[in-house]
Structure formats: structure tokens, C-alpha cells
Design a protein around this motif. Structure first.
Motif, PDB file in Angstrom:
ATOM      1  N   SER A 492      15.631 -42.438 -46.844  1.00 17.66           N
ATOM      2  CA  SER A 492      16.310 -43.334 -47.777  1.00 17.66           C
ATOM      3  C   SER A 492      17.746 -43.626 -47.366  1.00 17.66           C
ATOM      4  CB  SER A 492      16.320 -42.703 -49.175  1.00 17.66           C
ATOM      5  OG  SER A 492      17.022 -41.469 -49.166  1.00 17.66           O
ATOM      6  N   SER A 512      22.451 -47.484 -44.727  1.00 17.08           N
ATOM      7  CA  SER A 512      21.547 -48.392 -45.433  1.00 17.08           C
ATOM      8  C   SER A 512      20.131 -48.327 -44.894  1.00 17.08           C
ATOM      9  CB  SER A 512      22.064 -49.833 -45.319  1.00 17.08           C
ATOM     10  OG  SER A 512      22.150 -50.222 -43.951  1.00 17.08           O
ATOM     11  N   SER A 513      19.882 -47.493 -43.899  1.00 14.67           N
ATOM     12  CA  SER A 513      18.548 -47.306 -43.346  1.00 14.67           C
ATOM     13  C   SER A 513      18.354 -45.827 -43.036  1.00 14.67           C
ATOM     14  CB  SER A 513      18.369 -48.169 -42.081  1.00 14.67           C
ATOM     15  OG  SER A 513      19.254 -47.742 -41.065  1.00 14.67           O
ATOM     16  N   ARG A 697      15.627 -60.860 -46.414  1.00 17.19           N
ATOM     17  CA  ARG A 697      16.943 -60.243 -46.577  1.00 17.19           C
ATOM     18  C   ARG A 697      17.696 -60.340 -45.258  1.00 17.19           C
ATOM     19  NH1 ARG A 697      17.011 -53.991 -48.005  1.00 17.19           N
ATOM     20  NH2 ARG A 697      16.147 -53.914 -45.882  1.00 17.19           N
ATOM     21  N   THR A 704      25.013 -58.227 -47.571  1.00 11.75           N
ATOM     22  CA  THR A 704      23.573 -58.420 -47.693  1.00 11.75           C
ATOM     23  C   THR A 704      23.263 -59.533 -48.689  1.00 11.75           C
ATOM     24  OG1 THR A 704      23.223 -56.073 -47.252  1.00 11.75           O
ATOM     25  CG2 THR A 704      21.391 -57.289 -48.215  1.00 11.75           C
ATOM     26  N   CYS A 706      19.860 -61.677 -50.274  1.00 11.39           N
ATOM     27  CA  CYS A 706      18.403 -61.722 -50.397  1.00 11.39           C
ATOM     28  C   CYS A 706      17.971 -63.070 -50.949  1.00 11.39           C
ATOM     29  CB  CYS A 706      17.902 -60.622 -51.324  1.00 11.39           C
ATOM     30  SG  CYS A 706      18.141 -58.944 -50.695  1.00 11.39           S
ATOM     31  N   VAL A 734      10.126 -54.370 -51.577  1.00 11.31           N
ATOM     32  CA  VAL A 734      10.692 -53.478 -50.560  1.00 11.31           C
ATOM     33  C   VAL A 734      10.697 -54.215 -49.234  1.00 11.31           C
ATOM     34  CG1 VAL A 734      10.454 -51.295 -49.342  1.00 11.31           C
ATOM     35  CG2 VAL A 734       9.875 -51.433 -51.766  1.00 11.31           C
ATOM     36  N   ASP A 787      15.531 -52.510 -53.818  1.00 17.36           N
ATOM     37  CA  ASP A 787      16.248 -53.161 -52.722  1.00 17.36           C
ATOM     38  C   ASP A 787      17.051 -54.359 -53.203  1.00 17.36           C
ATOM     39  OD1 ASP A 787      15.201 -51.289 -51.091  1.00 17.36           O
ATOM     40  OD2 ASP A 787      13.966 -52.640 -49.877  1.00 17.36           O
ATOM     41  N   GLU A 790      20.460 -53.611 -54.683  1.00 16.62           N
ATOM     42  CA  GLU A 790      21.498 -53.139 -53.773  1.00 16.62           C
ATOM     43  C   GLU A 790      22.144 -54.268 -52.978  1.00 16.62           C
ATOM     44  OE1 GLU A 790      22.751 -50.294 -53.665  1.00 16.62           O
ATOM     45  OE2 GLU A 790      21.352 -49.080 -54.815  1.00 16.62           O
TER      46      GLU A 790
END
Length: 1146
Positions: A492, A512-513, A697, A704, A706, A734, A787, A790
Motif C-alpha cells: 500500500s 504512492s506505490s 489516472r 494526480t 483522475c 482501483v 484511489d 487520494e
């Protein structure tokens, strides 16, 4: 379009007013009946002929909560639900003189925002939710890393090494805070902001790294099965010259998955199929001594020296260890053992004798034989699908059910068949959530393993399972330890700190990954994420230093803050399975794209029908997507946008009839990337994509955004279903890499891990009880937001299907013909639901100034095209666009900042009424987006200046250099055959724990004249085979001591292996030998070390014994058992095995 308008129509048009009627008045139809106004029927005309409301030529104060269609004449005309906005264009857009000053459209803001998952993500100059960090390599755009992805990291005393898909690279800690200058002063995309580094020649992808501090080497394992060595002190005469490998050899047929140096200096490597090989240090040392021109001979010498452990434990074809891939290898320096972890099994080995000691499963149960053949009896996917289709169709036909029911059953049957076949074909997924992903040894000599379900399991040194805890419900990816702390990296992006008992100390979002590797180096815990970013976290964190650094960095915000502007064009269209002409696409997109940098297009009903939906569901189940018609639409739109010359297609995602595509202007391409896709079906039990959402995204200027294209439930009365569809899409979408995106392969993390992240649910009540975390930490863990929540900006568009309520067909058409849109907005279901906080909570929509876009008869232009058939569907604004940026309330547009990084305004929101190929009209929307971001290279430099110059920071760090005072009872030890000496290490501190680790600096042979040859280190300061030091690491409590057994073990034969076959060559060496042991002592969280040096000599001659016995009170052990019992009562008998703890001598 109808070019012939009747004279009376023209008269009616001339008499129309641009201002809407008073909202309190009756409908226009009722006015006609009561005779309040002369009515001129206007039905057959195009809206292009209607007068547009004039644009306000003056600005309004941001405190006004009203909207002006053309300037209100009284307070009664004010619509309190809309806010006006004003935005000034920066100098970057000054090349368009007529747009120096813009008047963004008024916006309606929905209720219910600002709480829970609809709360705008917190942003600031320095992240408030985690410790300040050293951003060694800022997050690069994924598209710049093709062939260069970093997979792992390891630290020496002065450098951080990283393995990548094309070789290795390293950073010097001394220049870690310098301004980024790319590769040896040559800037390369993705590394513009990274600290200066050096890179190797191109090689096969690196899969693992191992540091040999004793010989100043870094060993790398590669996908091609080779192990390569690199000198850490390699002098680069020209910084532009790449690093060159030293010794390299073919170690495995497949990739090298794990490596370690045992406590006796031998190199162990693990590969696919459970293969474990040992490479004796003697052969490696001999090969390293050869000249470069003898490189081939050196490789051959090592290649033929391996010991195949798997073959040694295989009897009559039955192997004692699993045939699954090796996950990791860990050296237990405390007990001179080696742990091998596989997904479902562990094996313990003696580091000196190479004997298999124990095999046990993830539950701790001993396994006698685990390698059994597996049979696959899966029926082909096509056969089972065919059976399901045929049987289902015949059954339904015999019952005479409706076509809709038969279609639904066929779709569900196909999806279920493919899903079950795919699941059965991956039989190994049964215990997927229990698989071991990482393993580490802690400072107390215990082992911790991490599983794909977030479970952390503690083991003792003999493989007995002690306890398990769960602090985070996501897959564990990596571990590292420092002093009494255990660091855990999760898929996460979280990092957690545990104490030796497994209690949670701290937790924060580090990346973030997924965090795929952790390493300790020079006062920092370095973390590597799948996207290639590397961050260093101070070993003092969490602590008082964090707040000081955070405030100091925030005070320097003006130094590293940057601002940029972009324009984004959004197009949405329900095409009704039709196709568009080039002229229609130009009217919709091409005519308004000249000043935009990003274009996102969403289509609905690209292709429909039961057969297509069934096939789409089946393809989605096995990870396939797209269709020929979907590709046609992308190619056709690309031509209208001059794709290739002006724009570049970045990605797309199709789910049945839903399609979203993204184009970016070429001059903006270097700032846009990390394109991920997502799809959420909402039709037929949330399984079929006739309704649902598809999203893309992207990262723009490190922010970021989306884009989500939705098609929600139809029909006037289905308001609750539409709300539920939105809620389902928002919560479950997701993002991950798609086949239609650049570089679809994940780097350093498997697709199963991405699936695990998407499928994981919130922690259970039992898991929460086990965490032992504070209420704030539990709250932080439970707030794992979707997602979409965020993202800095989210834009929803598509056919939302919300209708007009409480109004008749004739009334709606009358209002449309008179452009009385404010009256129609009062009857809009979507606006009512947003106002009630039931959908699109806290989001914004620009003022609608265009006619309803549904429903029209195809190929009929203008208002005459509204549905006039038997059903007479009431016109409605089905096709909409709603968004959220970084603003937290209803405040008007203001300048962006690092606290509010994305501020947007809508410049255009319109429908193309002249496009007639569908029963819906396409909608276009243009944003002006202001983005604030940090120059990460300059911020890193500011971080370094604070660390060096701030007196408070310096004094705090100086306190960390404290090492408890310790002493040893001798500096010289003499051993004969089978002798044992008990070395005592005393911790003189009354309050601090001391950690020790014993290494062998080198070994030499004693000459006849009592002089010694040059001391030569074994791999990673390993002990010679004739010397046993137990325990070689440990923790000493305050004012106590630890006893270490230094024992000589007979080793008369040198057992060499050729091609894995032992060759026993008797060569009894009667020469005296001497080694230098170093006892390295460190505090619980100290950055410095102290060292004690001890000479140990093994003597055959009595002369040597007499000479050395004079120097110190060498003695035989009174009994190793009693010594070890004393040790267990005075020490925890372990230490952190991290080699990076061996810092320069104090």
C-alpha cells in the motif's frame, strides 16, 4: 440543420429576451393559457440561430454567492446555489491577448463534501502525515523508466547501490543532498531531480544485490542467471565512463532470485524451482585475483565450484525441500545458520557444514517431504464456455422466457465459466494470502516473516512459531532492522516501525506505490518504491527532530515552490452504437483544442448487445479488453486531433460499451505520465459493463488527476440506483497498469500484488485488537481511502442518466425553446441529489447554458430533433461533467499553493447541437488548471542545508552518536585443536543497551619467523571454517556482560566441488594461522560505533603456544554449556544482522 426558418419564427426569435423569467412565475405553458404573454410557437429551428446571453463585462467580488446570466435586475433573480469566479491568467498564457483576463463560469457545489472519503486530500509544503525525508531520487514518471526500472537497493558504508533493469547504479552519501544534474552531469528524463549518481554498463535486469564490505564489492544477481561483481572503490577517471563489472559467472539457468554471505564467508544463491547453490569463497577469491585478460578462466573456475544443495537432499527422486522459487535467503550470524524462505515453506541449514537441519511450513509444522508432483486437469476455457452457452440457451428457450432474461443468463454464465476456469487454473492461489513475501532477523535473534495478507509472524532461531500480529491489512513486501526497531514495507506504500515484541511504534504513507525494498545506510532507512523513487527516513523518526525539520523546510517554501498552468478539454458522448463523421468530431473536439494541453474523451454505448457484453465480460475475467470498434473510435478521434503531429495518445480503457482515451500535447509530454487505468462494472449484479465506469489516472507536474467516464442506471425513477452506481464506482475503482498503456509490465512487483491491494478489505475487529497501536494510528490505518479520494483533481463525465422531474414533455420543450434553463435546473434530479448530499458529494458543476442533450431523433438537427415518438421522453441533461480539485469549500477560484496545489475553473461548458449521429448530443468542457508543485531537487538541497547548518539539528544528531562504553577481557586468544575460549564483552553503561557484532577482519598464515602474511578477508568478513564464534552478535543489557565462545573446530580436509560433485583432496595444513576479530559495538539508535580488536591464533607448534601464552591469560573453556547458560541470563544473544551498521571507526 434546418436553414429555412419561417418568418414567424424569426419574429419570435427577435422577441426573445436573454434574461430568464422570474423563478417564482408559473411555467411558460401556463403563461400561455392564462394570457399573460403573447405566445409564438417556436419548434423547428437550430439553437445556433438563438441569441446567446451576453457575457458579463465586469467582475464580481468573490464573496458574492450569486450567478448572473446577463446581469440580474433585482435580488429576486439571484440563484443562491451558484458561485461566481474570477481568475487572472499568468504570464505563461499572456500570448493570447484577448484572454489576459477570463470570466470562469459560475459553479454549483454539491453538499456532503469535506468528510470521510469525500474529504479533499491534505497537501502542504512538507507532508504533515509523515516524517520529513531525504528524497534521493524523486518519483520519476513511469514512462521515462522503460528498461531502467529500479528493482532493489543495498547500502555500503558510503554508498547506496540500486539494481535496475539494465544494470546497477550508485549514489555517494556525501553528495546525496546535491542539486540534481542527471547522470554524470548529463540530464536524462526521469532523473532530472535525482541526486548525482553513477551508472554501470548495460546488463541483464538486476534481480538482487549483496554487499561484501570485507572486499569492497557489490554482487548483483541477474535475470539471465549471472552473478556479477562491482568494485565499490572503482575510480572513474571520466565521470562519463560507465561502471565496469569485475568477476561474473553463470550461476543459474534462470534468474538469480536471492543471495547472501553466510557467517563463514561463502556465497549462497537461490533460483527458480527451489535451487540453492553455494559458491565457496576460496574459488571466488582465486578468481578475483586473476587478471582482467583471464576473465573467462576466472568465470569457469567459479562456475565449476558450486555445491548444489537441492541435489544433496534428494533421495530416489524425492526432495526434502519444496520446488517452488526461492523467495529470500537470510544469514543467522547468531547461530551460524542460513534460513531459506519459499512462498509456503522454510528450510534451515548449517552455515558451516551445509547440512539441512529442518524443513517446516508457514504454520510451523515440520515437513518430511514437500516436493510432490502436481497434476493439472483443467478443461480448456473455450470448451467450458461453449458448454455453458449451449446448455443455457437450450434451457432458456425450452422455458420460453424473455429475450432479456436469456441474454442476462448467457452473459452471467459466460463470465462465471471463465472466472472459475481462471481460478482453477491458478491452483496455487488457494493459499495466496498466506504466502511469505519477506523475512528478516531482528536484534534479539528472532525472525519475522511477512505474508501477502499483512500477517507478521515471529519465529525463534530454531524455526518454532512464536506469535503473529497484523497491523496493516495489505501485503508485506520487505523488511529491515536497525537496533531495536523493525521496519516493514507494504504494498500500500506504508512503512511501519515495530519494536522487538511486535508492537507498533509508528506508521506513515511513504510512497504512492508499493514499497519493495528497505536498506539502512548512514543514519537513514532508505525505501524504494515500484515507481523508482528512493526516500531516506532518519533513524530518529518519529521524534522531535521531525517537527523541527518540517517547520524549517516550510519556511523555505518560496525557494522551491513552482507554479504552472494547463488547459484540459473533456469530451463526453453517448454514441448509441453509431459512428461519427470527421466534421462532427471537429465540431465537438477539434474546433476547441487549439489552446489545450490535455484531452480526455469518454464514450458510452460504443458497442452493445448480449453477445458483445458476454464476450467483454469473459475477456475482462482473464485480463483482456478492447474491441475493433473501440479502436476505430480512438483512431478516428486521433485524426481529428492531429495525433502524431500535435497530440500524443497516452492511454485508454474500454469496458464493454464504455471507452475513455487520453491525448497530451507533445510540448507537455515531458511533464505528464504515470498513466494508470481502471474499470468498475455496475450492470447485472455489478458484473457486466453495460453500466459502470472506466477511468484513467495521470500525474501532471507531480500532481494526480483522475478522469472517470461513467454510464449510470437508466430510467426516470431509478435515482437511487444511479446514486448507488456512483458510490460503487467511487469506492471500488482501483487503478493499475493496463495493456493499452505504455509499459504495462510492473517493475519489481507482481501482478498478484496489485490484485491483493485491490481486493484487500478493511482490517477485521480481531486484527484491530492485535495491533496494539494508539487510537490515532488505528484511525490512520482505517482511513485507507479509495484511489479517487487520494487524487488532487477528479473529473467525472459521461451519461449520468439523471432526468428532469415534475415537468411534462411539452413544458420542458417550451422552456428549452425560450432558453429558460434556470427553471429547468430547478427540476434537475442530479442537482437535487447533489444539493441533498446524496451523490457527487462536495463536487462542482459549471452553470449549464445549453439545452438538454437527450433524447433526440438521429439525423434531425436543432430542437426539432427532440424525441416526438410514442414515448415522448422528456428532454434531460443526461450528459454531464462534474469535478473536484484541491479546494475544500465553496470559495471562488484563487491562486494555487503547495497547500492547495490544484485550482481549476471552467471556461467552456457546452453541447454540440449540430451533431446528429446519435440520440445524445456530445458535450465539451474546457478547464483552466493552475498547479503548484515543488522543485524536488531544490527542496532536497534545502533539506541538506538544514541538516548541516541548523544548530538544534546538529546537537540532536550529536546525541545519536553516543555509544555505550564497553570492554573486552582480552586482546589475544591462542587456540589449539578443539580449544574453546570464552570472550567476555561488558556493557559499562547503567541505562543503555549495547549491541555487538563480531566480524573477521582477515586471516593470515604465520611464517617460520613468527611474522604473518597479508591478512585477507573472506566474503562479508566471514569466519574461517576452523573457527566458530557463538554467538557472533547480540544485545547486552545495561551493566551486564555477554560471553562468546571462540572455538577451534578440526578441519583437515579441503572439500572442493567440480560441477557440484565433491572432490575430496586431503591437504592437512599444519601451519599456524591467525585471524583478527573485531567486536563492533553500537547503541540502540546510534549512528556511530566503537570497535575492539582481538587476535586469535591457532597453533600447531608448542613454541607458538608458549610465545602467545605470555601475552595474555589465554585459557580453556570451563564448559561451553555453562558459558552459554550465563550468556542467556545476561544477554538476549542477538544483534541486527544489517551490514550497514558497520560504520567507520569512531
Amino acid at each position: 440543420m434546418d436553414d429555412h426558418i419561417e418568418d414567424e419564427d424569426r419574429e419570435a426569435l427577435a422577441g426573445l429576451t436573454s434574461a430568464p423569467p422570474h423563478r417564482k412565475m408559473h411555467s411558460f405553458s401556463q403563461q400561455i393559457r392564462t394570457g399573460d404573454k403573447t405566445y409564438h410557437p417556436v419548434r423547428k429551428h437550430s439553437l445556433d440561430e438563438l441569441p446567446n446571453p451576453p457575457t458579463a463585462d465586469h467582475l464580481y467580488d468573490s464573496s458574492d454567492d450569486d450567478f448572473f446570466a446577463g446581469g440580474p435586475s433585482s435580488a429576486a433573480d439571484i440563484d443562491e446555489d451558484y458561485i461566481t469566479q474570477t481568475m487572472y491568467i499568468d504570464d505563461d498564457d499572456a500570448n493570447q491577448p484577448d484572454q489576459r483576463q477570463l470570466h470562469p463560469l459560475p459553479e454549483f457545489v454539491g453538499s456532503g463534501g469535506g468528510v470521510g472519503i469525500f474529504k479533499v486530500p491534505t497537501r502542504s509544503a512538507v507532508h504533515p502525515g509523515r516524517p520529513p525525508c531525504l528524497e534521493l531520487r524523486p518519483h520519476p514518471l513511469r514512462e521515462t523508466q522503460v528498461g531502467k526500472f529500479l528493482r532493489n537497493i543495498a547500502c555500503t558504508e558510503t554508498q547506496l547501490w540500486a539494481g535496475q533493469e539494465s544494470g546497477v547504479r550508485y549514489w555517494n552519501f556525501d553528495s546525496a543532498c546535491d542539486v540534481g544534474c542527471g547522470l554524470s552531469n548529463r540530464v536524462r528524463r526521469g532523473d532530472e531531480d535525482a541526486a548525482p549518481f553513477h551508472e554501470s554498463v548495460n546488463t541483464s535486469p538486476t534481480t538482487c544485490l549483496m554487499v561484501d564490505s570485507g572486499n569492497k564489492l557489490v554482487l548483483s544477481g541477474h535475470k539471465d542467471g549471472k552473478i556479477r561483481s562491482w568494485k565499490t572503490d572503482q575510480s572513474l577517471e571520466d565521470n562519463n565512463n560507465p561502471l565496469k563489472e569485475g568477476l561474473s559467472w553463470q550461476a543459474h539457468r534462470g534468474p538469480v532470485l536471492a543471495m547472501l554471505f553466510s557467517s563463514h564467508g561463502d556465497l549462497w544463491s537461490g533460483g527458480e524451482g527451489g535451487i540453492i547453490k553455494i559458491w565457496p569463497w576460496e574459488s571466488i577469491e582465486k578468481s578475483l585475483s586473476l587478471k582482467p585478460e583471464e576473465k573467462h578462466m576466472a568465470a569457469l573456475l567459479v562456475e565449476r565450484s558450486f555445491i548444489d544443495l537441492r541435489s544433496q537432499v534428494t533421495v530416489n527422486g524425492a526432495c526434502s525441500i519444496s520446488s517452488s522459487d526461492i523467495k529470500c535467503l537470510i544469514s543467522d550470524h547468531v547461530r551460524a545458520k542460513v534460513w531459506c524462505a519459499q512462498p509456503l515453506f522454510f528450510s534451515l541449514w548449517d552455515a558451516r557444514t551445509k547440512e539441512l537441519l529442518r524443513v517446516f511450513n508457514i504454520e510451523g509444522q515440520i515437513e518430511n517431504r514437500v516436493d510432490t508432483p502436481q497434476s493439472v486437469q483443467d478443461q480448456p476455457v473455450e470448451d467450458e464456455m461453449k458448454v455453458k452457452f449451449v446448455s443455457t440457451s437450450k434451457k432458456e428457450k425450452s422455458q420460453g422466457t424473455s429475450f432479456l432474461q436469456r441474454s442476462r443468463n448467457a452473459i452471467m454464465g459466460a463470465a462465471d465459466a471463465v472466472r472459475r476456469v481462471a481460478t482453477r487454473g491458478a491452483g496455487a492461489f488457494v493459499e495466496d494470502n498466506k504466502r511469505t513475501e519477506a523475512l528478516v532477523i531482528s536484534a534479539d535473534g528472532m525472525f519475522w516473516s511477512g505474508c501477502t495478507n499483512g500477517l507478521l509472524v515471529q519465529w525463534d532461531g530454531n524455526g518454532n512459531r512464536l506469535q503473529d500480529v497484523t497491523h496493516h491489512p495489505y501485503a508485506v513486501q520487505c523488511f529491515c532492522t536497525y537496533g531495536t526497531r523493525i521496519y516493514v514495507g507494504y504494498v500500500s506504500g506504508y512503512i511501519q516501525i515495530l519494536d522487538l515484541e511486535g508492537n507498533l511504534i509508528a506508521s506513515w504513507v511513504a510512497h504512492s506505490s508499493p514499497v519493495i525494498k528497505l536498506a539502512v545506510g548512514k543514519g537513514y532507512i532508505y525505501s524504494l518504491a515500484t515507481h523508482g523513487g528512493i526516500r531516506g527516513w532518519s533513524i530518529t523518526s518519529p521524534g522531535p527532530l521531525d517537527n523541527l525539520l518540517r517547520s524549517e523546510l516550510a519556511a523555505k517554501e518560496a525557494m522551491y515552490s513552482r507554479r504552472d498552468n494547463i488547459r484540459i478539454l473533456i469530451g463526453t458522448w453517448n454514441v448509441g452504437q453509431g459512428r461519427a463523421s470527421h466534421d462532427s468530431l471537429m465540431s465537438w473536439l477539434g474546433s476547441v483544442s487549439s489552446d489545450v494541453g490535455i484531452i480526455a474523451v469518454g464514450l458510452q454505448e460504443v458497442e452493445m448487445g448480449a453477445g458483445f457484453l458476454a464476450m467483454s465480460a469473459a475477456k475482462e475475467t482473464v485480463g483482456l479488453e478492447g474491441s475493433a470498434i473501440g479502436q476505430w473510435w480512438q483512431d478516428t478521434i486521433g485524426k481529428a486531433l492531429e495525433e502524431g503531429n500535435t497530440f500524443e495518445r497516452m492511454g485508454s480503457r474500454q469496458l464493454a460499451g464504455l471507452l475513455i482515451s487520453l491525448w497530451v500535447r507533445k510540448n507537455l509530454r515531458t511533464h505528464v505520465g504515470d498513466v494508470d487505468a481502471a474499470a468498475v462494472p455496475c450492470g447485472f449484479g455489478r458484473a457486466i459493463g453495460n453500466k459502470g465506469g472506466v477511468g484513467l489516472r495521470i500525474r501532471v507536474y507531480d500532481r494526480t488527476i483522475c478522469f472517470v467516464n461513467c454510464h449510470l442506471a437508466a430510467h426516470l425513477e431509478a435515482v437511487a440506483r444511479r446514486n448507488a452506481d456512483f458510490d460503487h464506482i467511487y469506492k471500488t475503482m482501483v487503478f493499475s497498469r493496463s495493456a493499452n498503456l505504455l509499459n504495462s509490465a510492473a517493475a519489481g512487483v507482481s501482478s498478484a500484488v496489485h490484485m491483493m491491494k485491490g481486493a484487500t478489505t478493511a482490517p477485521s475487529s480481531d486484527q484491530k485488537k492485535q495491533t496494539g497501536a494508539s487510537s490515532d494510528q488505528k484511525k490512520q490505518m482505517e482511513e485507507m481511502k479509495p484511489d479517487l479520494a487520494e487524487a488532487d483533481m477528479v473529473i467525472f463525465f459521461g451519461d449520468f442518466n439523471y432526468r428532469l422531474f415534475g415537468i411534462s414533455y411539452d413544458e420542458a420543450r417550451d422552456f428549452v425553446s425560450q432558453r429558460c434553463f434556470d427553471w429547468l435546473r430547478e427540476k434537475d434530479q442530479l442537482r437535487a441529489e447533489m444539493k441533498a448530499g446524496k451523490v457527487f458529494q462536495g463536487m462542482r458543476e459549471a452553470l449549464i447554458r445549453f439545452p438538454p442533450t437527450y433524447k433526440f431523433e438521429r439525423n434531425r438537427p436543432g430542437l426539432a430533433g427532440y424525441d416526438s415518438g410514442e414515448k415522448k421522453r422528456i428532454p434531460a441533461w443526461c450528459d454531464r461533467l462534474i469535478y473536484r480539485d484541491s479546494r475544500t469549500g465553496t470559495e471562488p477560484v484563487s491562486d494555487c499553493s503547495l497547500d492547495c496545489p490544484v485550482v481549476s475553473s471552467v471556461l467552456l461548458y457546452d453541447a454540440c447541437m449540430d451533431v446528429t449521429e446519435s440520440d445524445h448530443k456530445p458535450v465539451q468542457c474546457k478547464f483552466h488548471v493552475k498547479i503548484a508543485h515543488a522543485d524536488r531537487s531544490v527542496r532536497r538541497q534545502a533539506f541538506g542545508e538544514i541538516m548541516k547548518s541548523n544548530e538544534t539539528v546538529r546537537s540532536t544528531l550529536d546525541e545519536l552518536s553516543y555509544v555505550p562504553e564497553t570492554s573486552v577481557n582480552t586482546e589475544t586468544i591462542v587456540l589449539q585443536n578443539q580449544d574453546t575460549y570464552v570472550l567476555r564483552i561488558t556493557n559499562k553503561s547503567l541505562k543503555d543497551k549495547a549491541f555487538f557484532k563480531i566480524i573477521c577482519e582477515g586471516q593470515s598464515t604465520v611464517k617460520e619467523d613468527e611474522e604473518t602474511y597479508e591478512y585477507r578477508s573472506r566474503g562479508s568478513f566471514g569466519f574461517p571454517r576452523w573457527l566458530e564464534v557463538t554467538p557472533a552478535a547480540g544485545m547486552i543489557k545495561p551493566d551486564t556482560y555477554a560471553e562468546v565462545s571462540v572455538h577451534h573446530e578440526e578441519f583437515h580436509t579441503l572439500e572442493e566441488f567440480v560441477d557440484g560433485i565433491p572432490q575430496n583432496w586431503w591437504c592437512e595444513d599444519t601451519r599456524d594461522k591467525e585471524v583478527i576479530l573485531e567486536v563492533i559495538v553500537q547503541g540502540s539508535c546510534s549512528t556511530e560505533t566503537t570497535r575492539h580488536q582481538i587476535r586469535v591464533r591457532h597453533c600447531f607448534s608448542a613454541k607458538s603456544i608458549r610465545i602467545d601464552s605470555k601475552s595474555n591469560g589465554s585459557k580453556k573453556a570451563q564448559g561451553v554449556g555453562s558459558s552459554l547458560r550465563q550468556l542467556s541470563s545476561s544477554s538476549s544473544d542477538a544483534i541486527d544482522e544489517q551490514r550497514s551498521m558497520s560504520n567507520p571507526r569512531s
